[in-house]
Write an enzyme that holds these catalytic residues in place. Structure first.
Site, PDB file in Angstrom:
ATOM      1  N   LYS A  13       0.827  -1.218   0.000  1.00 34.29           N
ATOM      2  CA  LYS A  13       0.000   0.000   0.000  1.00 34.29           C
ATOM      3  C   LYS A  13       0.860   1.266   0.000  1.00 34.29           C
ATOM      4  CE  LYS A  13      -2.203  -0.756   3.893  1.00 34.29           C
ATOM      5  NZ  LYS A  13      -1.632  -2.014   4.401  1.00 34.29           N
ATOM      6  N   ARG A  88      -9.335   0.265   9.813  1.00 33.71           N
ATOM      7  CA  ARG A  88      -8.862  -1.092  10.048  1.00 33.71           C
ATOM      8  C   ARG A  88      -9.879  -1.926  10.817  1.00 33.71           C
ATOM      9  NH1 ARG A  88      -3.093   0.314   9.538  1.00 33.71           N
ATOM     10  NH2 ARG A  88      -1.902  -1.586   9.617  1.00 33.71           N
ATOM     11  N   ARG A 127      12.204  -7.486   5.865  1.00 35.26           N
ATOM     12  CA  ARG A 127      12.271  -6.265   5.045  1.00 35.26           C
ATOM     13  C   ARG A 127      12.909  -5.131   5.851  1.00 35.26           C
ATOM     14  NH1 ARG A 127       6.214  -3.441   4.683  1.00 35.26           N
ATOM     15  NH2 ARG A 127       6.146  -2.947   6.897  1.00 35.26           N
ATOM     16  N   ARG A 165       0.328  -9.314  13.720  1.00 34.17           N
ATOM     17  CA  ARG A 165      -0.211  -8.281  12.810  1.00 34.17           C
ATOM     18  C   ARG A 165      -1.104  -8.921  11.755  1.00 34.17           C
ATOM     19  NH1 ARG A 165       4.961  -5.640  10.715  1.00 34.17           N
ATOM     20  NH2 ARG A 165       3.674  -4.396   9.334  1.00 34.17           N
TER      21      ARG A 165
HETATM   22  P1  ADP Z   1       1.251  -2.214   8.333  1.00 32.41           P
HETATM   23  O1  ADP Z   1       0.002  -1.993   7.544  1.00 32.41           O
HETATM   24  O2  ADP Z   1       2.409  -2.647   7.483  1.00 32.41           O
HETATM   25  O3  ADP Z   1       1.063  -3.067   9.552  1.00 32.41           O
HETATM   26  P2  ADP Z   1       1.203   0.559   9.246  1.00 32.41           P
HETATM   27  O4  ADP Z   1       2.371   1.450   9.175  1.00 32.41           O
HETATM   28  O5  ADP Z   1       0.019   0.883   8.402  1.00 32.41           O
HETATM   29  O6  ADP Z   1       1.790  -0.861   8.895  1.00 32.41           O
HETATM   30  O7  ADP Z   1       0.687   0.443  10.758  1.00 32.41           O
HETATM   31  C1  ADP Z   1       1.565   0.114  11.802  1.00 32.41           C
HETATM   32  C2  ADP Z   1       0.811  -0.068  13.105  1.00 32.41           C
HETATM   33  O8  ADP Z   1       0.156   1.159  13.476  1.00 32.41           O
HETATM   34  C3  ADP Z   1      -0.305  -1.101  13.116  1.00 32.41           C
HETATM   35  O9  ADP Z   1       0.174  -2.415  13.311  1.00 32.41           O
HETATM   36  C4  ADP Z   1      -1.131  -0.610  14.315  1.00 32.41           C
HETATM   37  O10 ADP Z   1      -0.508  -0.926  15.535  1.00 32.41           O
HETATM   38  C5  ADP Z   1      -1.071   0.891  14.162  1.00 32.41           C
HETATM   39  N1  ADP Z   1      -2.209   1.415  13.340  1.00 32.41           N
HETATM   40  C6  ADP Z   1      -2.107   2.051  12.139  1.00 32.41           C
HETATM   41  N2  ADP Z   1      -3.321   2.381  11.670  1.00 32.41           N
HETATM   42  C7  ADP Z   1      -4.224   1.944  12.573  1.00 32.41           C
HETATM   43  C8  ADP Z   1      -5.653   1.948  12.661  1.00 32.41           C
HETATM   44  N3  ADP Z   1      -6.397   2.489  11.688  1.00 32.41           N
HETATM   45  N4  ADP Z   1      -6.238   1.383  13.739  1.00 32.41           N
HETATM   46  C9  ADP Z   1      -5.498   0.850  14.724  1.00 32.41           C
HETATM   47  N5  ADP Z   1      -4.157   0.789  14.718  1.00 32.41           N
HETATM   48  C10 ADP Z   1      -3.503   1.329  13.660  1.00 32.41           C
END
Ligand code: ADP
Length: 224
Positions: A13, A88, A127, A165
Site C-alpha cells: 500500500k 482497520r 524487510r 499483525r
Molecule cells: P502495516 O500496515 O504494514 O502493519 P502501518 O504502518 O500501516 O503498517 O501500521 C503500523 C501499526 O500502526 C499497526 O500495526 C497498528 O498498531 C497501528 N495502526 C495504524 N493504523 C491503525 C488503525 N487504523 N487502527 C489501529 N491501529 C492502527
C-alpha cells in the site's frame, strides 16, 4: 480525487500510495506513519502507542478516529487525499462514513491489493525500511537509494510481531472489505508482480468509472 488503499500489512500500500501522491499531487495519509511520528516526537500519544505497535496490535478506535478526523480537516486535503491504513475495523469504517458525509466528500475508488498470507509473512520478516522516507527494501540492502539514509528494521517487522499483525488483520480488518464491497467502489488488484505492473493496474482502476449500483450512486449523490 479521494482514494482509499486497502490491503494487509506488507501488501504494498505504501509503495502504491507514494506513486499516486506524485501522480496526482494529493496527500498520502498513512496512519501508521502518523503514529510512528508521534512515537519519534515523544508525545503522550506516542508513549501510549509505542508498546501497542511493537506488539503488532491495534491502537484504539477512538484515538484513530480522532486522528483521521483532524487530518482530513486540514487544508491540504481539500483537493483530495489517499488514505492508507484506515479504516482497520468496522467501527472505524462507520466513523469514516459519517466523517465523509460531514466533509461533503466521497471516495472515488477503494483499491484492494490482494496478497496471500504466506507471501505476506515472507515479505514482512526481513524487510528493511528507510527511516526518512519510509521506502521499503529487501533484506541485505544497506542504504536508501532516494536519500542515502541507513536502513533499519521496523520494530513491528521483528518475527514476534509479524504473525500477530497478520492475525489481527484477518480478524478485524478483513470484514472492512465487505463494508466497501457493497458500495461497488472496490477494485481488487493482484499485489504480486513487479511494482510497475501493479502501478499500471492501480492507475487503470483509478481511471475506470465506478461500477456501483444505481441506488448507491444516488445515495452518494445525495451525500455530496
Ligand atoms: P502495516 O500496515 O504494514 O502493519 P502501518 O504502518 O500501516 O503498517 O501500521 C503500523 C501499526 O500502526 C499497526 O500495526 C497498528 O498498531 C497501528 N495502526 C495504524 N493504523 C491503525 C488503525 N487504523 N487502527 C489501529 N491501529 C492502527
Amino acid at each position: 480525487m479521494n482514494l482509499l488503499l486497502y490491503g494487509a500489512p506488507g501488501s504494498g500500500k505504501g509503495t502504491q500510495a507514494n506513486m499516486l501522491r506524485s501522480k496526482f499531487g494529493i496527500p498520502h495519509i498513512a496512519t501508521g506513519d502518523m503514529l510512528r511520528a508521534e512515537i519519534a516526537a515523544g508525545t503522550e500519544l506516542g508513549r501510549q502507542a509505542q508498546p501497542i505497535l511493537a506488539a503488532g496490535k491495534y491502537v484504539s478506535d477512538e484515538i484513530m478516529i480522532g486522528m483521521i478526523r483532524n487530518r482530513l480537516g486540514e487544508p491540504d486535503c481539500e483537493p483530495g487525499f489517499i488514505i492508507d491504513g484506515f479504516p482497520r475495523t468496522v467501527p472505524q469504517a462507520n466513523a469514516l462514513d459519517t466523517l465523509m458525509v460531514e466533509l461533503r466528500k466521497r471516495f472515488d475508488r477503494v483499491i484492494y491489493l490482494r496478497v496471500p498470507v504466506e507471501e505476506l509473512l515472507q515479505r514482512l520478516s526481513g524487510r528493511l525500511v528507510c527511516p526518512q522516507c519510509q521506502r521499503t527494501y529487501p533484506p541485505n540492502t544497506s542504504v536508501c537509494v532516494a536519500d542515502g539514509s541507513a536502513l533499519a528494521q521496523r520494530e513491528d517487522d521483528k518475527p514476534e510481531a509479524v504473525r500477530p499483525r497478520i492475525e489481527i488483520y484477518l480478524e478485524k480488518t478483513v470484514p472492512v472489505l465487505d463494508h466497501y464491497r457493497a458500495s461497488g467502489l472496490v477494485s481488487e488488484i493482484d499485489g504480486r508482480g513487479t511494482i510497475d505492473e501493479i502501478s499500471r493496474q492501480v492507475l487503470a482502476a483509478v481511471a475506470a468509472p465506478a461500477n456501483g449500483s444505481t441506488a448507491q450512486k444516488a445515495a452518494n449523490k445525495q451525500q455530496a
